[in-house]
Design a protein around this motif. Structure first.
Motif, PDB file in Angstrom:
ATOM      1  N   UNK A   2       8.458   5.458   2.309  1.00 31.97           N
ATOM      2  CA  UNK A   2       7.725   4.123   2.537  1.00 31.97           C
ATOM      3  C   UNK A   2       8.806   2.909   1.782  1.00 31.97           C
ATOM      4  N   UNK A  38      11.263   2.331   4.646  1.00 29.80           N
ATOM      5  CA  UNK A  38      10.620   1.431   5.589  1.00 29.80           C
ATOM      6  C   UNK A  38      10.716  -0.106   5.370  1.00 29.80           C
ATOM      7  N   UNK A  39      10.086  -0.359   4.101  1.00 27.50           N
ATOM      8  CA  UNK A  39       9.736  -1.449   3.705  1.00 27.50           C
ATOM      9  C   UNK A  39      11.230  -2.194   3.477  1.00 27.50           C
ATOM     10  N   UNK A  74      14.072  -1.577   5.178  1.00 34.55           N
ATOM     11  CA  UNK A  74      14.762  -1.800   6.608  1.00 34.55           C
ATOM     12  C   UNK A  74      13.740  -3.177   7.296  1.00 34.55           C
ATOM     13  N   UNK A  75      12.573  -3.104   6.967  1.00 31.19           N
ATOM     14  CA  UNK A  75      11.764  -4.351   7.495  1.00 31.19           C
ATOM     15  C   UNK A  75      12.338  -5.668   6.569  1.00 31.19           C
ATOM     16  N   UNK A  98      13.684   3.304  16.759  1.00 38.11           N
ATOM     17  CA  UNK A  98      13.378   2.055  16.062  1.00 38.11           C
ATOM     18  C   UNK A  98      14.804   1.421  16.197  1.00 38.11           C
ATOM     19  N   UNK A 153      17.327   1.327  14.062  1.00 33.62           N
ATOM     20  CA  UNK A 153      17.790   0.905  12.842  1.00 33.62           C
ATOM     21  C   UNK A 153      19.020   1.532  12.197  1.00 33.62           C
ATOM     22  N   UNK A 181       6.250  -3.795  14.803  1.00 29.06           N
ATOM     23  CA  UNK A 181       6.277  -2.419  13.865  1.00 29.06           C
ATOM     24  C   UNK A 181       6.784  -2.917  12.522  1.00 29.06           C
ATOM     25  N   UNK A 182       6.783  -2.137  11.776  1.00 27.30           N
ATOM     26  CA  UNK A 182       7.011  -2.253  10.338  1.00 27.30           C
ATOM     27  C   UNK A 182       8.817  -2.233  10.449  1.00 27.30           C
ATOM     28  N   UNK A 183       9.563  -1.717  11.136  1.00 25.01           N
ATOM     29  CA  UNK A 183      10.845  -1.717  11.222  1.00 25.01           C
ATOM     30  C   UNK A 183      11.467  -2.936  12.044  1.00 25.01           C
ATOM     31  N   UNK A 184      10.315  -3.648  12.971  1.00 23.36           N
ATOM     32  CA  UNK A 184      10.891  -5.145  13.153  1.00 23.36           C
ATOM     33  C   UNK A 184      11.430  -4.963  14.950  1.00 23.36           C
ATOM     34  N   UNK A 185      11.366  -3.656  15.431  1.00 20.01           N
ATOM     35  CA  UNK A 185      11.877  -3.619  16.948  1.00 20.01           C
ATOM     36  C   UNK A 185      11.060  -4.031  17.932  1.00 20.01           C
ATOM     37  N   UNK A 206      -3.094   1.592   3.949  1.00 19.95           N
ATOM     38  CA  UNK A 206      -1.782   2.003   3.576  1.00 19.95           C
ATOM     39  C   UNK A 206      -1.202   3.185   4.602  1.00 19.95           C
ATOM     40  N   UNK A 259       2.183   1.958   6.308  1.00 19.99           N
ATOM     41  CA  UNK A 259       3.499   2.495   5.606  1.00 19.99           C
ATOM     42  C   UNK A 259       4.137   3.732   6.026  1.00 19.99           C
ATOM     43  N   UNK A 260       3.090   4.859   6.330  1.00 19.27           N
ATOM     44  CA  UNK A 260       3.424   5.945   6.359  1.00 19.27           C
ATOM     45  C   UNK A 260       3.450   6.388   8.110  1.00 19.27           C
ATOM     46  N   UNK A 288       2.676  -3.703  11.522  1.00 20.41           N
ATOM     47  CA  UNK A 288       2.103  -4.495  10.473  1.00 20.41           C
ATOM     48  C   UNK A 288       0.774  -5.110  11.126  1.00 20.41           C
TER      49      UNK A 288
END
Lengths: 422, 330
Positions: free
Chosen positions: A86, A89-90, A92-93, A114, A116, B55-59, B290, B294-295, B300
């Motif tokens: 978790x 991931x945050x 990286x974001x 993704x 990254x 996506x949380x990773x931004x891609x 959550x 996040x998992x 988002x």
């Protein structure tokens, strides 16, 4: 205490309030200039999730040695002890992730997809590192669309850890190597000790080893279809769950333990299916208990076990990729890995290091042998989600809410929904 | 002259008033800034984000309209399971904690020996760390833990499976005793595992509710009781016809706070269960948000949409409740 501060006049208060943001800005601006101050050394940030203080100490020792040999690079190690995935991931974001981060095989597909992670292949061939020097299953776990995105730092396999005293008390002389032998041994031990011989859990990451041993799979060979609901899978589930319904196995919660290894250390289990992480735990919690390690028994389709592996990858947004690669090369090179695996006890991901490892820990051959046929603990993009959902179905099965057939059917439809196939 | 005097009068009064106003604004500025930056702003931003596939990773970041909402409502069985779990949790916890809080408050409000001790003791769970309490309860609910011990000492059979691992619905199991098997999912009730967490939650929050009720009881004028007892009203009549109606605004407040709290329950689930298990029966809406965000990498936007639905639900229930209890009460 005795002197009260003089009351601030209103004007002074306003001045103070006006000054506060400036002061705050000065404070926040501080750390940004930190990198400039260090002139000749380049700072590389590395983060991982050490499972114990012992692991952290060994890694920090290795990094010290690396920095002594490479004075131009300083490695800042940032251990994360809980909720690592978790946090990663945050980070990286937010764009604050470390230059090098360790990541697990299960979430690996999501991370690789993704974008990254920095591709590794070119750098590795430039540095003349041959990926054939690693166990193939581990390299496969960090490969996405023919490109390698991480170097496996170590791995753990599932083995059968047993208590020789319990075997002796039940007159079980041979270590079980097949499902039938395991069942027979469990029956004898259960009868002799009056409580279930095996302690395990309704966990997909254990059941999947039995699934492979029976010849089943989650995804078919060319990754085009979910094939979980198969006769082989049912055979495996009936065998796995049957140990429980027949009273030969208990779940760790049944015996009031935190996990199977916990039950094993408290003499509540004669057989558990665990990995090298159990060794350090036993040394700490039951240092006097004798135990042996064997390979998992073979099923109808032969031997199979799981490889839980972790790789070091380079952040695609890192500004010090070359230096980061140097650090990874050292940590996963023959020298670094020998020190790492013999120092901490996890299995080396290079077969060449295995000899030194076995010389140090001869009893762990059961874990290491599994490396030859172990399958990576990985289910494709969306695997983390599916694994949690599959666990829920297994919990329903173990609580008697579902039959093995229903549980498999549910897992199949969950997998179709969760796992994104190519 | 008059205008001049007026002018002078305003001048002589105004600078202070203006300065007062400025000072007032400056003094609340930090609070307003913090509120806008960290509460109101993020809420608006979450609402905006809920219309994106991000996506949380931004891609991945594209506008998808109401697709997230539609997917959650029509295509995510976990959402409805979480909705059911949360609803049972609320139905079970809010009335119980309100009733217990009121009873404790009435008892602690009487002139008895050791009043302060009891007030402190009842309030204590509320000020203890939620995580610490959850861990302690987890031990108590374990196989061979304190509760197992008590149950077996009393001569009852040990429940199988163990408390926190029992996904069977309590209402469904109860109806099963009368031969009604195959109870529909929405009537299964909270699982034994969820019920265990509900009991913990009631235990920790009843003290807070007691303190709020105590404050409310102080506001009930003593002469009303005096008059009632002169008229020969029994203690029970006094409680039912004076105390309960007069503290209705407090009751509304307590139930509202309780409802918001239970709909948002997260920490106890996070600490006490593994992934909202067994078999998803302790996955509450806040916990699902959550997990999804996040998992499981649902993104988002998806998580924000789910949070907005939770917000809408709580708001709707609050408005309904206000209507039921009385509009002027709050």
């Amino acid at each position: 205490m005795t002197s009260r501060p003089p009351f601030l006049s209103r004007r002074d208060t306003l001045k103070l309030l006006g000054a506060a943001p400036v002061a705050a800005a000065a404070v926040t601006a501080g750390p940004r200039t930190r990198g400039v101050a260090a002139q000749d050394t380049t700072e590389v940030r590395l983060t991982s999730a050490p499972s114990s203080p012992a692991e952290q100490r060994v890694l920090e020792g290795l990094l010290q040695e690396f920095m002594a040999a490479n004075p131009s690079i300083s490695v800042a190690y940032e251990p994360v002890t809980a909720e690592y995935d978790t946090k990663l991931q945050t980070d990286l974001a937010a764009g604050t992730a470390a230059d090098i981060f360790a990541y697990d095989s299960l979430p690996a597909p999501d991370l690789m997809q993704a974008g990254v992670l920095e591709p590794m292949g070119e750098r590795l061939s430039e540095a003349q590192v041959d990926t054939a020097d690693f166990f193939p299953g581990l390299i496969e776990a960090f490969t996405y669309e023919d490109e390698l995105y991480g170097v496996p730092k170590d791995f753990s396999t599932l083995g059968m850890v047993y208590d020789p005293a319990a075997f002796e008390a039940a007159n079980v002389t041979a270590v079980p190597t097949t499902w039938d032998e395991l069942r027979a041994a469990a029956e004898a031990i259960t009868e002799a000790q009056g409580s279930p011989a095996i302690v395990y859990g309704p966990n997909f990451d254990r059941y999947i080893a039995f699934l492979y041993q029976a010849g089943g799979a989650v995804i078919n060979e060319d990754r085009s279809e979910i094939v979980l609901n198969s006769p082989e899978a049912l055979t495996a589930l009936q065998y796995y769950h049957g140990l429980y319904t027949d009273g030969l196995a208990a779940t760790y919660t049944d015996v009031g333990a935190q996990w199977p290894g916990d039950a094993f250390s408290k003499d509540q289990a004669a057989i558990v299916f665990e990995g090298p992480w159990l060794i350090g735990f036993m040394a700490e919690n039951a240092p006097d208990k004798a135990y042996e390690i064997a390979e998992l028994p073979a099923g109808p389709a032969g031997k199979a076990t799981m490889a839980f592996t972790v790789a070091y990858g380079i952040n695609a947004n890192s500004e010090v990729k070359d230096e980061a690669f140097q650090v990874i090369s050292y940590l996963t090179g023959v020298e670094g890995m020998t020190k790492w695996s013999t120092g901490f006890g996890v299995l080396p991901s290079r077969p060449a290091v295995a000899d030194a490892y076995l010389a140090e820990f001869p009893r762990r051959v059961g874990f290491l042998n599994g490396g030859e046929y172990a399958r990576p603990w990985q289910l494709g993009p969306g695997g983390t989600r599916f694994s949690a959902n599959a666990n829920a179905e297994l919990q329903g099965l173990f609580a008697g809410q579902l039959t093995p057939e229903q549980a498999l059917e549910n897992m199949q439809s969950r997998a179709e929904q969760d796992i994104r196939l190519d | 002259m008059a205008t001049l005097a007026g002018h002078r009068g305003r001048r002589s009064k105004n600078p202070l008033a203006v300065e007062d106003a400025i000072a007032g604004w400056v003094f609340i500025l930090p609070a307003v800034t913090i509120f806008v930056m960290f509460i109101f702003g993020p809420i608006l931003y979450a609402f905006y984000t809920s219309f994106f596939d991000r996506s949380t990773l931004g891609n991945r970041n594209e506008y998808v309209g109401t697709a997230n909402y539609r997917e959650i409502l029509f295509d995510n069985p976990d959402f409805w399971q979480a909705f059911r779990n949360t609803t049972w949790f609320t139905i079970g916890v809010v009335p119980t904690q309100t009733a217990i809080g009121l009873i404790l408050a009435v008892l602690a409000n009487r002139k008895i020996r050791g009043k302060t001790f009891f007030r402190t003791a009842f309030y204590f769970p509320s000020i203890s760390s939620s995580v610490v309490i959850s861990v302690i309860f987890l031990w108590m609910y374990q196989r061979n833990g304190l509760i197992d011990f008590a149950v077996t000492k009393l001569g009852f059979p040990r429940p199988e499976p163990v408390w926190m691992n029992n996904p069977n619905g309590v209402v469904g199991s109860f109806l099963g005793l009368f031969g009604w098997d195959n109870v529909p999912a929405w009537l299964e009730g909270p699982s034994v595992a969820l019920l265990s967490i509900m009991m913990l939650n009631i235990w920790t929050t009843a003290g807070t509710m007691m303190v709020i009720f105590l404050a409310g009881l102080q506001d009930v004028p003593g002469d009303v009781y005096e008059a009632a007892s002169l008229d020969g009203a029994s203690r029970w009549r006094q409680f039912r016809d004076i105390t309960v109606p007069l503290i209705r605004p407090v009751t509304l407040f307590v139930t509202t706070v309780g409802m918001i709290g239970t709909f948002q329950v997260f920490d106890q689930i996070f600490v006490m269960t593994s992934d909202g298990g067994p078999n998803r029966t302790t996955t509450t809406m806040a916990y699902l948000i959550y997990q999804e965000t996040f998992k499981y990498g649902s993104g988002l936007g998806y998580g924000s949409a789910m949070a907005m639905l939770l917000f809408a639900l709580i708001l709707g229930l609050f408005l309904l409740q206000r209507r039921l209890v009385g509009q002027n009460a709050l």
